[in-house]
Design an enzyme around this catalytic site. Structure first.
Site, PDB file in Angstrom:
ATOM      1  N   GLU A 288      -2.382  -4.060   7.859  1.00  0.00           N
ATOM      2  CA  GLU A 288      -3.553  -4.741   7.290  1.00  0.00           C
ATOM      3  C   GLU A 288      -4.581  -5.025   8.382  1.00  0.00           C
ATOM      4  O   GLU A 288      -5.789  -4.986   8.133  1.00  0.00           O
ATOM      5  CB  GLU A 288      -3.111  -6.028   6.569  1.00  0.00           C
TER       6      GLU A 288
ATOM      7  N   TRP B 127       3.933 -14.499   6.333  1.00  0.00           N
ATOM      8  CA  TRP B 127       3.328 -15.226   5.204  1.00  0.00           C
ATOM      9  C   TRP B 127       1.914 -14.749   4.911  1.00  0.00           C
ATOM     10  O   TRP B 127       1.327 -15.132   3.906  1.00  0.00           O
ATOM     11  CB  TRP B 127       3.321 -16.728   5.486  1.00  0.00           C
ATOM     12  N   LYS B 128       1.349 -13.971   5.815  1.00  0.00           N
ATOM     13  CA  LYS B 128      -0.032 -13.471   5.671  1.00  0.00           C
ATOM     14  C   LYS B 128      -0.995 -14.641   5.418  1.00  0.00           C
ATOM     15  O   LYS B 128      -0.767 -15.723   5.953  1.00  0.00           O
ATOM     16  CB  LYS B 128      -0.082 -12.408   4.574  1.00  0.00           C
TER      17      LYS B 128
ATOM     18  N   HIS C 272      -0.122  -4.900  12.622  1.00  0.00           N
ATOM     19  CA  HIS C 272       0.196  -4.795  11.200  1.00  0.00           C
ATOM     20  C   HIS C 272      -0.827  -3.886  10.524  1.00  0.00           C
ATOM     21  O   HIS C 272      -2.005  -3.898  10.890  1.00  0.00           O
ATOM     22  CB  HIS C 272       0.189  -6.188  10.546  1.00  0.00           C
TER      23      HIS C 272
ATOM     24  N   GLY D  77       3.367  -4.544  -0.432  1.00  0.00           N
ATOM     25  CA  GLY D  77       2.787  -5.315  -1.522  1.00  0.00           C
ATOM     26  C   GLY D  77       2.567  -4.512  -2.793  1.00  0.00           C
ATOM     27  O   GLY D  77       1.893  -4.962  -3.714  1.00  0.00           O
TER      28      GLY D  77
ATOM     29  N   GLU E 284       6.622   0.043   8.732  1.00  0.00           N
ATOM     30  CA  GLU E 284       6.111  -0.381   7.442  1.00  0.00           C
ATOM     31  C   GLU E 284       5.290   0.731   6.810  1.00  0.00           C
ATOM     32  O   GLU E 284       4.131   0.936   7.193  1.00  0.00           O
ATOM     33  CB  GLU E 284       5.218  -1.610   7.617  1.00  0.00           C
TER      34      GLU E 284
ATOM     35  N   GLY F  44       7.075  -9.645   3.395  1.00  0.00           N
ATOM     36  CA  GLY F  44       5.806 -10.263   3.005  1.00  0.00           C
ATOM     37  C   GLY F  44       6.014 -11.151   1.786  1.00  0.00           C
ATOM     38  O   GLY F  44       6.448 -12.301   1.883  1.00  0.00           O
ATOM     39  N   GLY F  45       5.731 -10.609   0.617  1.00  0.00           N
ATOM     40  CA  GLY F  45       5.776 -11.372  -0.636  1.00  0.00           C
ATOM     41  C   GLY F  45       7.043 -12.191  -0.828  1.00  0.00           C
ATOM     42  O   GLY F  45       6.978 -13.380  -1.184  1.00  0.00           O
TER      43      GLY F  45
END
Ligand code: PGA
Length: 250
Positions: free
Chosen positions: A98, A10-11, A96, A174, A168, A234-235
């Site tokens: 990010e 869900w980030k 991850h 994203g 990933e 993710g999204g």
């Protein structure tokens, strides 16, 4: 047979109330997804406890998105693996892109986080993947291999048996761009080969998930590949209906 997994990252999205709603939505539709597919939701730290409660007894596992390198003590702002395990998490996402890109995550810190995760019986979902520049330079194999060698190769056989890997490609996260099913299979098969070189036949049991703009419309094709064992979403994990549709794509 390897475990199939669909995990929602869900980030930094959802407030507690929204997260609980989303979790309840996933739990309510979970029965439509094959029992053999492990469904995992990874909310922000702030509402892990409420989400655990919302999915209790519904065959939905909960994971955290990160954990601290240290065990406990004077580390302001950090959340330990022990804390998230105590809330009822079964998994933790580590490495991850990010975190690597924006928060300076390195193999050195990830080795510590992996150790903390295992000490607390958490199963790591260890992420690897190349950025656009590396992909264009044809370095994607090398980058993933290095990310695995520097961290996963330090695990014992017993620890490796509890590991999940997520591939990933950073250029697909994203962005709406997805690796083709062929591109995914090519690198997943390569990652498995790298794992086999260290862990032998146990590599056949390690789930390797695809992540990067995975959605209901493309999940079926990507998941049909031999070495793709599910997705880190993710999204599309922010809508219960889409997330469950991805789970049904197997
Ligand atoms: P995305 O994110 O599905 O929004 O591309 C995937 C991920 O980073 O886990």
């Amino acid at each position: 047979m390897r475990k199939k997994i669909v995990a929602g990252n869900w980030k930094m999205n959802t407030l507690p109330k929204e997260g609980v709603e989303l979790a309840k939505g996933v739990a309510a539709g979970r029965g439509e997804v094959c029992d053999s597919v492990e469904i995992i939701v990874c909310p922000p730290f702030t509402h892990i406890a409420q989400v655990v409660e919302a999915v209790e007894g519904k065959n939905v596992a909960v994971g955290a998105q990160d954990c601290a390198t240290e065990v406990k003590g004077a580390y302001t702002g950090e959340i330990s693996a022990e804390m998230i395990a105590a809330l009822g998490c079964k998994y933790v996402i580590l490495g991850h892109s990010e975190r690597r890109q924006y928060y300076g995550e390195t193999s050195e810190s990830l080795n510590k986080k992996m150790a903390r995760a295992y000490e607390n019986n958490l199963m790591p979902i260890y992420c690897v993947g190349e950025n656009l520049e590396e992909r264009e330079a044809g370095r994607h194999f090398e980058v993933c291999k290095q990310q695995i060698e520097e961290v996963v190769f330090n695990l014992t056989a017993e620890q490796f048996a509890k590991l999940v890997i997520a591939y990933e490609p950073v250029w697909a996260i994203g962005t709406g761009k997805t690796a083709t099913a062929e591109q995914a299979e090519e690198i997943h098969a390569y990652i498995r080969e790298v794992l086999r070189s260290k862990f032998g036949a146990a590599a056949e049991q390690c789930p390797i998930l695809y992540g990067g703009s995975c959605k209901p419309s493309n999940a079926g094709e990507i998941f049909s590949k031999e070495n793709v064992d599910g997705g880190l979403i993710g999204g599309a994990a922010l809508k219960a209906e889409d997330f469950l549709a991805i789970g049904k794509a197997f």
